[in-house]
Design an enzyme around this catalytic site. Structure first.
Site, short mmCIF file in Angstrom:
data_model
loop_
_atom_site.label_atom_id
_atom_site.label_comp_id
_atom_site.label_asym_id
_atom_site.label_seq_id
_atom_site.Cartn_x
_atom_site.Cartn_y
_atom_site.Cartn_z
N ASP A 92 0.86 -1.17 0.00
CA ASP A 92 0.00 0.00 0.00
C ASP A 92 0.91 1.23 0.00
O ASP A 92 2.08 1.16 0.34
CB ASP A 92 -0.93 -0.01 1.21
CG ASP A 92 -2.14 0.92 1.00
OD1 ASP A 92 -2.98 1.01 1.90
OD2 ASP A 92 -2.22 1.56 -0.07
N ASP A 266 -7.66 -7.55 0.77
CA ASP A 266 -6.71 -7.65 1.88
C ASP A 266 -7.45 -7.25 3.16
O ASP A 266 -8.34 -6.39 3.11
CB ASP A 266 -5.51 -6.71 1.68
CG ASP A 266 -5.77 -5.33 2.26
OD1 ASP A 266 -6.36 -4.50 1.55
OD2 ASP A 266 -5.40 -5.10 3.44
N CYS A 304 -11.73 -28.29 8.12
CA CYS A 304 -10.45 -27.62 7.87
C CYS A 304 -9.30 -28.59 8.09
O CYS A 304 -9.33 -29.39 9.02
CB CYS A 304 -10.32 -26.43 8.82
SG CYS A 304 -8.77 -25.52 8.63
N CYS A 306 -6.01 -27.57 8.56
CA CYS A 306 -4.85 -26.86 9.10
C CYS A 306 -4.39 -27.56 10.38
O CYS A 306 -5.14 -28.36 10.97
CB CYS A 306 -5.22 -25.40 9.38
SG CYS A 306 -5.98 -25.12 10.98
N CYS A 309 -6.71 -27.58 13.46
CA CYS A 309 -7.94 -28.39 13.35
C CYS A 309 -7.65 -29.88 13.25
O CYS A 309 -8.53 -30.70 13.53
CB CYS A 309 -8.75 -27.93 12.14
SG CYS A 309 -9.35 -26.25 12.33
N HIS A 335 -5.06 -21.01 11.48
CA HIS A 335 -6.38 -21.51 11.09
C HIS A 335 -7.15 -20.45 10.29
O HIS A 335 -7.73 -20.74 9.24
CB HIS A 335 -7.22 -21.93 12.30
CG HIS A 335 -8.65 -22.11 11.92
ND1 HIS A 335 -9.09 -23.18 11.19
CD2 HIS A 335 -9.72 -21.29 12.07
CE1 HIS A 335 -10.39 -23.05 10.92
NE2 HIS A 335 -10.79 -21.90 11.45
C1 LIG Z 1 -9.88 -1.56 6.63
N1 LIG Z 1 -10.54 -0.73 5.65
C2 LIG Z 1 -9.80 -0.11 4.70
N2 LIG Z 1 -8.48 -0.28 4.52
C3 LIG Z 1 -8.14 0.56 3.50
C4 LIG Z 1 -6.88 0.80 2.94
C5 LIG Z 1 -5.66 0.02 3.44
C6 LIG Z 1 -5.68 -1.38 2.87
N3 LIG Z 1 -4.84 -2.31 3.67
C7 LIG Z 1 -3.42 -1.99 3.62
C8 LIG Z 1 -2.62 -2.95 4.47
C9 LIG Z 1 -2.93 -2.83 5.96
C10 LIG Z 1 -1.59 -2.80 6.66
C11 LIG Z 1 -0.54 -3.07 5.63
C12 LIG Z 1 -1.15 -2.71 4.32
C13 LIG Z 1 -6.79 1.78 1.91
N4 LIG Z 1 -5.56 2.07 1.35
C14 LIG Z 1 -5.47 3.06 0.44
N5 LIG Z 1 -4.27 3.36 -0.10
N6 LIG Z 1 -6.56 3.77 0.01
C15 LIG Z 1 -7.82 3.51 0.48
O1 LIG Z 1 -8.79 4.18 0.06
C16 LIG Z 1 -7.96 2.48 1.49
C17 LIG Z 1 -9.22 2.19 2.05
C18 LIG Z 1 -9.30 1.22 3.06
N7 LIG Z 1 -10.34 0.79 3.82
#
Ligand SMILES: CNc1nc2c(CCNCC3CCCC3)c3nc(N)[nH]c(=O)c3cc2[nH]1
Length: 372
Positions: A92, A266, A304, A306, A309, A335
């Site tokens: 990210d 993710d 599962c 894993c 389990c 898990h």
């Molecule tokens: C939980 N909800 C949510 N997450 C968002 C995230 C983060 C996604 N997860 C990244 C990982 C978490 C830790 C390491 C990388 C978002 N990231 C960006 N760049 N833009 C969003 O609009 C954006 C929007 C999001 N909404």
């Protein structure tokens, strides 16, 4: 060398079965990407994460720029070598984490300045620096530098935020170092407003990027508003390129979003809740802190395979959690990751066989199964 390419293999309604070819290997979609924030999937050896079926991990510009530093990781051979994961890594761009973690943040057209939540040092993150950091890390898929529009936002606030993210997307593309088999994804913003999501998609289309994510969701709007937004915003992104829904989600979010055309996900939920004694199973979620498990010698999830389990009982897992034993967090993390990968594999098979509706019905029936 492999060029970055998305193959659409089958469709069932809006649900898609696909394959993403990258310099670091192939990703079968729909796919769930475990989060490895500080260059580790917490509590897991990378080979065991791969054993659950994960084909791609998430890394994070924000955390790694603060500690140990992107230049240091580059000097040590890059993030893949550093964490001993040779498959794809998506990172990210850092903006989201600055807004949710850093102190004393200041946003300008240039970028964001902030103080580290670790030691208070001042940092500056711009589209150009974010691209440089992700290049130094050696990310397979780089995310454009954006601002995740908070929820709720007025249409005016959402428009201004999205337009800045689109200017930052252009700067991200101009600063991105092209490498065969690597990709830069654009991030669609626009909150819950159809006209703004369309404007964002049109701006991103001008950049002709190899993949896109839907940003600005899973920010407290709730599942129904998220689904209602996905109902119109996913189709605005090119069908011949991967679509990644950022930060999502719990199992029922994944099923609903796959049925709305999403290919990549993710979420910290399976790993974070695993460390907090919560287990996702085919029959719903349960919390191993609960005393009702102390004499239960059944497996956590009888569907599962894993280690948690197949080798241990609920009573043992309950004991480990109550005793605060590290192995409790490790087994529940393992898990939950295995359960998430099973769910994605089940959806890929259902799409291939044209039975996604039935899969979703069975999934929901199982979750309400009761008596778990
Ligand atoms: C939980 N909800 C949510 N997450 C968002 C995230 C983060 C996604 N997860 C990244 C990982 C978490 C830790 C390491 C990388 C978002 N990231 C960006 N760049 N833009 C969003 O609009 C954006 C929007 C999001 N909404």
């Amino acid at each position: 060398m492999t060029e970055f390419r998305y193959e659409l293999l089958a469709q069932d309604g809006k649900a898609r079965l696909g394959r993403i070819h990258t310099a670091h290997g192939v990703i079968d979609t729909p796919t769930f990407m475990p989060v490895g924030t500080a260059a580790t999937v917490k509590g897991m050896l990378p080979e065991n994460v791969a054993d659950t079926g994960a084909q791609i991990l998430l890394g994070n510009t924000y955390h790694l720029m603060l500690r140990p530093g992107a230049e240091r990781i580059a000097r040590l051979g890059g993030l893949h070598k550093f964490m001993n994961w040779d498959k794809p890594i998506l990172t990210d761009s850092g903006g989201y984490q600055v807004m949710s973690l850093a102190k004393l943040r200041k946003i300008t057209e240039e970028g964001v300045t902030f103080k580290s939540h670790i030691d208070g040092r001042k940092f500056n993150l711009t589209p150009e620096r974010s691209m440089e950091i992700q290049h130094l890390l050696g990310s397979t898929i780089t995310m454009a530098f954006d601002e995740c529009t908070p929820f709720p936002a007025t249409e005016k606030q959402a428009a201004e935020s999205m337009r800045m993210s689109m200017r930052w997307a252009k700067r991200s593309k101009d600063a991105f170092v092209e490498r065969e088999g690597y990709a830069l994804y654009g991030i669609q913003q626009g909150s819950v407003f159809e006209n703004l999501r369309r404007e964002s998609s049109e701006k991103l289309a001008e950049l002709d990027l190899p993949g896109h994510s839907v940003g600005g969701l899973a920010v407290g709007e709730g599942q129904q508003i998220m689904f209602d937004t996905l109902d119109f915003c996913v189709d605005m992104l090119p069908a011949n390129k991967p679509r990644y829904l950022m930060g999502v989600g719990k199992p029922s979010d994944l099923v609903g979003a796959v049925m709305r055309g999403i290919d990549q996900f993710d979420c910290v939920l399976p790993t974070r809740s695993g460390r907090n004694a919560q287990a996702f199973t085919h029959r719903g979620t349960l919390n191993l802190k609960n005393g009702r498990h102390r004499d239960d010698d059944r497996p956590l999830d009888d569907q599962c395979n894993c280690p948690a389990c197949t080798k241990y009982s609920r009573a043992y897992l309950h004991h480990l959690i109550k005793a605060g034993e590290i192995l409790g967090a490790v087994l529940l993390t393992w898990h939950n990751l295995a359960y998430y990968q099973d769910l994605m594999r089940g959806m890929r098979e259902a799409i291939a066989e044209g039975r996604m509706e039935a899969f979703a019905r069975d999934f929901h029936a199982g979750q309400e199964g009761g008596d778990i």
